[in-house]
Design an enzyme around this catalytic site. Structure first.
Site, short mmCIF file in Angstrom:
data_model
loop_
_atom_site.label_atom_id
_atom_site.label_comp_id
_atom_site.label_asym_id
_atom_site.label_seq_id
_atom_site.Cartn_x
_atom_site.Cartn_y
_atom_site.Cartn_z
N HIS A 1 40.68 30.31 31.74
CA HIS A 1 41.32 31.26 32.66
C HIS A 1 41.55 32.59 31.95
O HIS A 1 41.70 32.63 30.72
CB HIS A 1 42.67 30.73 33.14
CG HIS A 1 42.60 29.67 34.18
ND1 HIS A 1 43.42 28.56 34.17
CD2 HIS A 1 41.83 29.54 35.28
CE1 HIS A 1 43.15 27.79 35.21
NE2 HIS A 1 42.19 28.37 35.90
N CYS B 1 51.12 28.97 33.14
CA CYS B 1 50.62 28.00 34.12
C CYS B 1 51.73 27.24 34.82
O CYS B 1 51.58 26.80 35.96
CB CYS B 1 49.72 26.96 33.46
SG CYS B 1 48.53 27.58 32.28
#
Length: 258
Positions: A166, A253
Site C-alpha cells: 500500500h 491500518c
C-alpha cells in the site's frame, strides 16, 4: 492543533492468524498479544483527544481489524471503498453502517466494480489525496475516487507503486509539510515539495506513523524514526504493533481518523 475528533477501530478476532501476509517468516500473530497491543493503541488514541468507537471482532474476516481499507473519510464525507483482495471485499458492508452513524446519505459515496480501492493506498495532505496504484487499487477505482473528490471540491493525484503493498506502507504525512519516506518513495518526484524524513531500510516498517492532533504515534522498535520525529518537535507516543506486522498491518491500518 485539533483536526480529528473521531476514530473508529475494530478488535482483532482469533482468525487474525489467517490474515493475508507477505512475510510468513515472521510467524503467525499471537492473538493474546494482538489484543493487548490493540488496547494500548486505543489508549494512545484517547490520549490524543479523540472519541474512539470500538467495533467487535469479525471472525469471518481475518483482516477486518484493518478498518482503514474499506473506507476513506474526508472532511466533506465518506467513501466506502471496494477492497481489492477477494477475502476482504465483504468488509465494506460491515463498515458502512458504522460510517453512517456520522454521515447522512448525501455524504456517503461508493467505489463500485470493476473499480477497486484500498484505503491504505490513500494519503490525505490537506485537501489533496495521493492514491497509490497497486495490486489492490486499480485505475478505475482511482478514477471513481477522483470523481467523488472533485464533486466535493477536493483533488487527488495517482502514485504508481512498484514494491510495496500500500502507499502508506512507505510514505506517511505527519502535517506541517513533514513526510516520512522509505524505499521507493525517497526519490519520487510526487513528494519533492515536502520536508522528507528519510527512513533507513532496516527501519522501513517504522515509516508508518500516524499524526493525531499534534501527537505522532510511532511503532515500537524503530529508534531512528522516533528520534527523527521528536527532533521535529512533535510529542510522540509509542505503541507495539509487532503482531500486526506479521499480517502486513501497521499503525495507520488499524483506524479510521476523522
Amino acid at each position: 492543533m485539533t483536526k480529528f475528533s473521531h476514530v473508529i477501530i475494530r478488535r482483532p478476532g482469533k482468525s487474525l492468524s489467517n490474515g493475508i501476509t507477505s512475510a510468513p517468516e515472521l510467524g503467525q500473530p499471537i492473538y493474546e498479544r494482538a489484543i493487548e497491543e490493540h488496547y494500548d493503541y486505543e489508549h494512545a488514541l484517547e490520549l490524543c483527544g479523540v472519541d474512539v468507537t470500538v467495533l467487535p471482532a469479525l471472525e469471518e474476516y481475518p483482516d477486518s481489524c484493518f478498518v482503514e481499507d474499506p473506507a476513506v473519510i474526508t472532511r466533506c464525507g465518506a467513501i466506502i471503498t471496494n477492497p481489492g483482495a477477494d477475502s476482504r471485499n465483504g468488509e465494506k458492508n460491515e463498515i458502512e453502517p458504522v460510517v453512517r452513524r456520522f454521515f447522512d446519505d448525501e455524504h456517503v459515496k461508493h467505489i463500485v466494480s470493476p473499480g477497486t480501492l484500498d484505503g491504505g493506498d490513500v494519503m490525505m495532505v490537506g485537501d489533496h489525496f495521493y492514491v497509490g496504484r497497486s495490486a489492490r487499487t486499480n485505475e478505475e477505482g482511482i478514477r471513481q475516487f477522483f470523481e467523488i473528490l472533485e464533486g466535493w471540491g477536493l483533488e487527488g493525484s495517482e502514485v504508481p507503486l512498484e514494491e510495496v503493498l500500500h502507499l502508506k506502507t512507505g510514505v506517511n504525512y505527519i502535517e506541517d509539510n513533514n513526510m516520512l519516506v522509505s524505499g521507493e518513495f525517497i526519490e519520487k518526484e510526487d513528494f519533492a515539495q515536502y520536508n522528507k524524513i528519510v527512513v533507513p531500510e532496516e527501519e522501513a516498517y517504522g515509516a508508518n506513523c500516524i499524526w493525531v492532533n499534534g501527537t505522532v504515534i510511532v511503532a515500537e522498535g524503530y529508534p531512528t524514526v522516533l528520534k527523527a520525529v521528536q527532533d521535529l518537535g512533535y510529542k510522540t507516543l509509542v505503541v507495539d504493533t509487532s503482531e500486526y506486522r506479521k499480517v502486513d498491518g501497521g499503525l495507520s491500518c488499524l483506524s479510521l481518523r476523522f
